[in-house]
Design an enzyme around this catalytic site. Sequence first.
Site, PDB file in Angstrom:
ATOM      1  N   THR A  72      27.175  38.869 -39.754  1.00  0.00           N
ATOM      2  CA  THR A  72      27.217  38.258 -41.086  1.00  0.00           C
ATOM      3  C   THR A  72      27.491  36.763 -40.959  1.00  0.00           C
ATOM      4  OG1 THR A  72      27.908  40.306 -42.151  1.00  0.00           O
ATOM      5  CG2 THR A  72      28.436  38.269 -43.302  1.00  0.00           C
ATOM      6  N   HIS A 201      29.426  45.506 -32.178  1.00  0.00           N
ATOM      7  CA  HIS A 201      29.799  46.903 -32.462  1.00  0.00           C
ATOM      8  C   HIS A 201      28.595  47.796 -32.725  1.00  0.00           C
ATOM      9  CE1 HIS A 201      29.521  47.247 -36.984  1.00  0.00           C
ATOM     10  NE2 HIS A 201      29.442  45.941 -36.851  1.00  0.00           N
ATOM     11  N   THR A 237      40.239  29.079 -32.288  1.00  0.00           N
ATOM     12  CA  THR A 237      40.469  29.678 -30.975  1.00  0.00           C
ATOM     13  C   THR A 237      39.583  30.911 -30.794  1.00  0.00           C
ATOM     14  OG1 THR A 237      42.715  28.862 -30.928  1.00  0.00           O
ATOM     15  CG2 THR A 237      42.237  30.721 -29.491  1.00  0.00           C
ATOM     16  N   CYS A 324      24.984  55.846 -55.362  1.00  0.00           N
ATOM     17  CA  CYS A 324      26.399  56.169 -55.210  1.00  0.00           C
ATOM     18  C   CYS A 324      26.958  55.718 -53.879  1.00  0.00           C
ATOM     19  CB  CYS A 324      26.606  57.666 -55.340  1.00  0.00           C
ATOM     20  SG  CYS A 324      26.708  58.157 -57.046  1.00  0.00           S
TER      21      CYS A 324
END
Lengths: 391, 128
Positions: A72, A201, A237, A324
């Site tokens: 992102t 990930h 950092t 949903c």
Amino acid sequence: MRKVYLDNAATTRMHEEVFAAMKPYLLEHYGNPSSIHSFGRQARKAVEDAREQVAAALGAEPREIVFTSGATEANNLAIRGIARAQKNKGNHLITSAVEHHAVLDTCKALAKEGFTVTVVPVDEYGMVDPAAVEAAITDQTILVSIMLANNEVGTINPIAEIGEICRKHNLIFHSDAVQGIGNIPVNVDNLKVDLLSLSAHKFYGPKGIGALYVRKGTKLDVFNFGGVQERKLRPGTENVPAIVGLGKAIELATSDLEAEAAKLRVLRDKLIKGLLAIEATKLNGHPEKRLPGNVNVSIQYIEGESLLLSLDLKGVAASSGSACTSGSLDPSHVLMAMGLDHQTAHGSLRLTLGRDNTEEDVDYVLEVLPEIVERLRAMSPIYTGNEIKRS
Amino acid sequence: MYTEKVMDHFTNPRNVGEIENADGIGEVGNMKCGDIMRIYLKVNEDDIIEDIKFRTFGCGAAIATSSAITEMVKGKTIAEAWEISNIQVAEELGGLPPSKMHCSNLAADALKNALRDLEEKRAAQKTE
């Protein structure tokens, strides 16, 4: 109860070797890479080694890799960074209707700043037509951003062809390659991209770390300030353990890519075949130009969330493009862009395979799903049992 | 995200199905939002709801609220049934996630449509 994780496009279980590589950087080698003492130097070396691993996996140079908090942030940095850096050359951006919201919403935010955005449509398989991209180019166009492979339906876009068009028109080309790494070959020169986003990930690395590939000579405007890290493009950092994990994960994922992809394709095709054997189902996405681990089907007359809840009660983790589960009132923008009607989009089921999945997992899903479908259809007011015989 | 009661009604829905020659049928929702509920009523001469059944296309909340309202209504009078609100159905289930309160909590509206249908049918019979 058997537990079957089939949501690997959402996230993956960390590879043991990735965890082993990270552990010392969490506990022992905790120096700040910007420090000049031995602790700092050790951390710096680890970060630069990981940068080399990422670069090697992509066919890039280490200095072309910028570590970010994930895809992102990488997408934001690429699109906003280019738009603002190039705003004297033009104000037009091109993207596609099936991009992740990290791209679509960034473009929307830029539209509020005065940029114009063309959202190129896709075909029934969710694929972008390079000719449509070329047709959208104006003398104001500065950037094209098209994803490598879609996260919902797994369709793989003709990125190299689009890259060729961008080069011909002297445009900067970004690709969100989050779903591609470790599943299909990703080489920045072959794909002809100037910018490419990835996230650890999704390929058995840690969460919260990603990278942006920035081709040499590509200037990005900076909007975070406070340090010289990552060539000032991403001050702060460095997340050393996560960067080490990303380096190890991409090395592992790309080294046995072919064997792993071949294994997944066998499981994927068995799963698709079994699901399509259920009456009134259809495959979403391209039948061949498809990620090796992606299965996406629509099951008519039932709604996705009730399907997911039922599967979860049987230990199966899946996802859906129903309203949903999309977090909004509308079903998945990807399925709608492909021209699916509302009922078909609400009844979508995504099962994404990963390295831990076995044939037994596939068999188990195919064993429990027909009962669930039958139960939910028996409850459905739009299903009387006659529809299938008629169609 | 769902309460135990919601999951109970979702896994073991009460009164699923249709009633042949129902005295009232009511539907609510549309395919755009992904929830459709249909309720069937059978009422005796004392205006008591003897039987109620439902069919629902929708998420866990949509199915659970449909099931719950059938239990709430069975054996009640028509007048009592008119008083049931969507909020009461949600309360009966121990609450619903906020995002489900509007789009999937429509069972009382479906019931009201069924009661309206019942009254219209009765009015039509009287004029015959």
